[in-house]
Design a protein around this motif. Structure first.
Motif, PDB file in Angstrom:
ATOM      1  N   LEU A 113       0.844  -1.204   0.000  1.00 16.47           N
ATOM      2  CA  LEU A 113       0.000   0.000   0.000  1.00 16.47           C
ATOM      3  C   LEU A 113       0.877   1.252   0.000  1.00 16.47           C
ATOM      4  O   LEU A 113       1.705   1.435   0.894  1.00 16.47           O
ATOM      5  CB  LEU A 113      -0.899   0.020   1.232  1.00 16.47           C
ATOM      6  N   THR A 153      -9.861   4.156   7.824  1.00 17.23           N
ATOM      7  CA  THR A 153     -10.581   3.186   7.011  1.00 17.23           C
ATOM      8  C   THR A 153      -9.850   1.848   7.102  1.00 17.23           C
ATOM      9  O   THR A 153      -8.653   1.782   6.881  1.00 17.23           O
ATOM     10  CB  THR A 153     -10.599   3.651   5.538  1.00 17.23           C
ATOM     11  N   GLU A 154     -10.601   0.801   7.446  1.00 19.27           N
ATOM     12  CA  GLU A 154      -9.980  -0.522   7.518  1.00 19.27           C
ATOM     13  C   GLU A 154      -9.857  -1.116   6.127  1.00 19.27           C
ATOM     14  O   GLU A 154     -10.785  -1.052   5.326  1.00 19.27           O
ATOM     15  CB  GLU A 154     -10.805  -1.439   8.419  1.00 19.27           C
ATOM     16  N   VAL A 155      -8.716  -1.680   5.837  1.00 22.70           N
ATOM     17  CA  VAL A 155      -8.448  -2.216   4.507  1.00 22.70           C
ATOM     18  C   VAL A 155      -7.845  -3.606   4.674  1.00 22.70           C
ATOM     19  O   VAL A 155      -7.047  -3.827   5.575  1.00 22.70           O
ATOM     20  CB  VAL A 155      -7.460  -1.278   3.769  1.00 22.70           C
ATOM     21  N   LYS A 156      -8.266  -4.568   3.825  1.00 19.60           N
ATOM     22  CA  LYS A 156      -7.726  -5.924   3.870  1.00 19.60           C
ATOM     23  C   LYS A 156      -6.923  -6.160   2.601  1.00 19.60           C
ATOM     24  O   LYS A 156      -7.426  -5.981   1.497  1.00 19.60           O
ATOM     25  CB  LYS A 156      -8.885  -6.921   3.968  1.00 19.60           C
ATOM     26  N   LEU A 157      -5.693  -6.558   2.737  1.00 15.89           N
ATOM     27  CA  LEU A 157      -4.847  -6.800   1.567  1.00 15.89           C
ATOM     28  C   LEU A 157      -4.033  -8.059   1.805  1.00 15.89           C
ATOM     29  O   LEU A 157      -3.319  -8.158   2.811  1.00 15.89           O
ATOM     30  CB  LEU A 157      -3.921  -5.591   1.331  1.00 15.89           C
ATOM     31  N   ILE A 190      -5.980   2.838   7.371  1.00 14.08           N
ATOM     32  CA  ILE A 190      -5.387   4.011   6.734  1.00 14.08           C
ATOM     33  C   ILE A 190      -5.993   5.246   7.397  1.00 14.08           C
ATOM     34  O   ILE A 190      -7.202   5.436   7.382  1.00 14.08           O
ATOM     35  CB  ILE A 190      -5.628   4.020   5.208  1.00 14.08           C
ATOM     36  N   GLN A 200     -12.584  -2.864  -1.504  1.00 11.15           N
ATOM     37  CA  GLN A 200     -12.604  -1.459  -1.852  1.00 11.15           C
ATOM     38  C   GLN A 200     -11.490  -1.146  -2.846  1.00 11.15           C
ATOM     39  O   GLN A 200     -11.065  -0.019  -2.970  1.00 11.15           O
ATOM     40  CB  GLN A 200     -12.401  -0.594  -0.608  1.00 11.15           C
ATOM     41  N   GLU A 201     -11.032  -2.205  -3.481  1.00 16.10           N
ATOM     42  CA  GLU A 201     -10.003  -1.985  -4.488  1.00 16.10           C
ATOM     43  C   GLU A 201     -10.679  -1.665  -5.815  1.00 16.10           C
ATOM     44  O   GLU A 201     -11.706  -2.223  -6.161  1.00 16.10           O
ATOM     45  CB  GLU A 201      -9.156  -3.245  -4.670  1.00 16.10           C
ATOM     46  N   LYS A 209     -14.661   4.030   1.778  1.00 17.63           N
ATOM     47  CA  LYS A 209     -16.054   3.554   1.834  1.00 17.63           C
ATOM     48  C   LYS A 209     -16.973   4.758   1.926  1.00 17.63           C
ATOM     49  O   LYS A 209     -16.621   5.758   2.502  1.00 17.63           O
ATOM     50  CB  LYS A 209     -16.258   2.717   3.112  1.00 17.63           C
ATOM     51  N   LEU A 228      -7.310   6.588  -0.971  1.00 19.67           N
ATOM     52  CA  LEU A 228      -6.449   6.531   0.211  1.00 19.67           C
ATOM     53  C   LEU A 228      -5.029   6.090  -0.116  1.00 19.67           C
ATOM     54  O   LEU A 228      -4.062   6.598   0.444  1.00 19.67           O
ATOM     55  CB  LEU A 228      -7.051   5.549   1.215  1.00 19.67           C
ATOM     56  N   ALA A 229      -4.930   5.123  -1.026  1.00 15.55           N
ATOM     57  CA  ALA A 229      -3.609   4.565  -1.300  1.00 15.55           C
ATOM     58  C   ALA A 229      -3.613   3.880  -2.663  1.00 15.55           C
ATOM     59  O   ALA A 229      -4.657   3.474  -3.168  1.00 15.55           O
ATOM     60  CB  ALA A 229      -3.220   3.554  -0.218  1.00 15.55           C
ATOM     61  N   ILE A 230      -2.429   3.762  -3.225  1.00 17.38           N
ATOM     62  CA  ILE A 230      -2.235   3.023  -4.469  1.00 17.38           C
ATOM     63  C   ILE A 230      -1.711   1.648  -4.068  1.00 17.38           C
ATOM     64  O   ILE A 230      -0.898   1.524  -3.143  1.00 17.38           O
ATOM     65  CB  ILE A 230      -1.220   3.757  -5.376  1.00 17.38           C
ATOM     66  N   VAL A 231      -2.215   0.602  -4.724  1.00 21.56           N
ATOM     67  CA  VAL A 231      -1.747  -0.760  -4.432  1.00 21.56           C
ATOM     68  C   VAL A 231      -0.707  -1.121  -5.485  1.00 21.56           C
ATOM     69  O   VAL A 231      -1.008  -1.133  -6.680  1.00 21.56           O
ATOM     70  CB  VAL A 231      -2.920  -1.772  -4.460  1.00 21.56           C
ATOM     71  N   GLU A 232       0.502  -1.373  -5.059  1.00 21.87           N
ATOM     72  CA  GLU A 232       1.573  -1.680  -6.019  1.00 21.87           C
ATOM     73  C   GLU A 232       1.997  -3.147  -5.948  1.00 21.87           C
ATOM     74  O   GLU A 232       1.947  -3.745  -4.879  1.00 21.87           O
ATOM     75  CB  GLU A 232       2.777  -0.782  -5.728  1.00 21.87           C
TER      76      GLU A 232
END
Lengths: 94, 94, 94, 94, 94, 94, 94
Positions: free
Chosen positions: E3, E72-76, E83, F36-37, F68, F90-94
């Motif tokens: 992230l 904000t909760e994020v699952k990856l 975040i 949320q991606e 969200k 919020l963020a970029i996923v790399e």
């Protein structure tokens, strides 16, 4: 008596919708949905409002559309007026 | 005793509506709808409010229309006043 | 002990309304409506608050009207105080 | 372990009210109303917060009154702290 | 996958509280109250946010206290992150 | 047809989560929690928004995490898109 | 009659979705979900709004997507229009 609005305030008078049916019967305004059309009765001088310079863009006599829920209803000499901020006037009807 | 408003505050006194019917009977104010008309009793000095310069535009003795729901009711020596910000005064009645 | 307010805060002490009836009986404050009058006990130094310069305009010992619902009640050494921002003071009573 | 507050944050520790009755019995704090008095444990460095320069005005060890409903309760090593913004501190108790 | 937070955003990972009882039994985190402590995983570049220059003050690997209800909760990849804006970080735990 | 976002708006397309179980069975996205991606489909030109200069920091084709509750769902040619402000990414996923 | 919007206001006319099934039957718009697509009918002159310079970026005749819940519905000469601020227009459909 006459209303002299302050700063960016505008005094409006709601237009009474009147309609003639095809057969010539005039329907009084009360039987219809209230339009948001109004005539401009008096316009404030503008000037600095909340720290921002406001230039007035509407004029007495113009027909305008104003925002629902905006404004304060005022009764003076048996007549009803609505006082809104110029920002609550959406469009001029030409 | 006397109220000296700070900054952009204005002290108002609601006008007691009094009406004489056609037959000469005076209806006391209490029996009628309260108007939002008030007399200006005292005006603050203006100045910087929330970082913005405010110039006072109303004067003692003027009759004004003020915004419903605005202001704080205050009782002093048995008299009732309303203290509003100048911005809550919509129009002057001339 | 003593309260030293920060920035634009003002420490107030509500005035206990006391009244003597015509026959000389003193009615204690508790039996009456609470007034919004208060005495200024201590005044903050003013300065920059939320990025805006605030100059203090009230002084210790003045009698003021303050806004309902404003302020925080504080108890110190058995005495009750209200700490408000100067902006919540509406008028000085002279 | 130690809390190092950011920007205009201040770490507070609520004062445990302790009282000795006339007969010498000590009443534990839990049996009483919680005061809003607290001791300043750590003070952030100040600086630009929301685009405005904040200068810190409280110091470690001071006793302060802070705003009800303000702040975040934090538990560290079994001790409870409250982290508030300096703006939520109303007055210093001297 | 990784992230990369934008502007003043910070990626946090909540710390799993783990405790060993006196008798040596390890209590898993789930049986305890969730702490608001978190480790900083990634820090945005800062820059102009809402027209204000933000300088980042936290660093990867720091342990921080953040504001409840923020973020904000994020699952990856099966891992959970939070975040937040840097402004929602209250203090660094040293 | 194609969506051309204004100012700081970004057009996103939610990623359909697809997973293969150990035994090789593909689970369709509908049976899972919505991530949320999203993929960036189109990026507005930036510029002055609410009086503040916004520089766009995301690019078409990037995979991002967005807030969200943010954004407006739009259906065009049977495809569903979400239009958000860049600030809600919020963020970029790399 | 014609609507001339003030400042950053835009007059829109919702597009009536019309669809022909494979067998050639035309489904009237009312039987379908209302799209948020609209045609731009008139565009205000822009200028200073709330102290910020607004440059208009949409043109008459463009097809746009606008924000749900935004705008005021207006009826003029039996036609329905929606007046929105330019900021409530999310994207142009090309």
């Amino acid at each position: 008596m006459k209303l002299v609005p302050l700063t960016d305030r505008v005094v409006l008078k709601q237009l009474e919708a009147e309609e003639t049916t095809a057969s010539g019967i005039v329907l009084p305004g009360a039987a219809q949905e209230k339009p948001q059309e109004a005539e401009v009765i008096a316009v404030g001088p503008g000037g600095v409002v909340d720290g921002k310079e406001i230039v007035m863009q509407v004029k007495e006599g113009q027909k305008v559309i104003y925002s629902k829920y905006a404004g304060t209803e005022v009764k003076l000499d048996g007549e009803e007026y609505i006082i809104v901020r110029q920002n609550d006037i959406l469009a001029i009807v030409e």
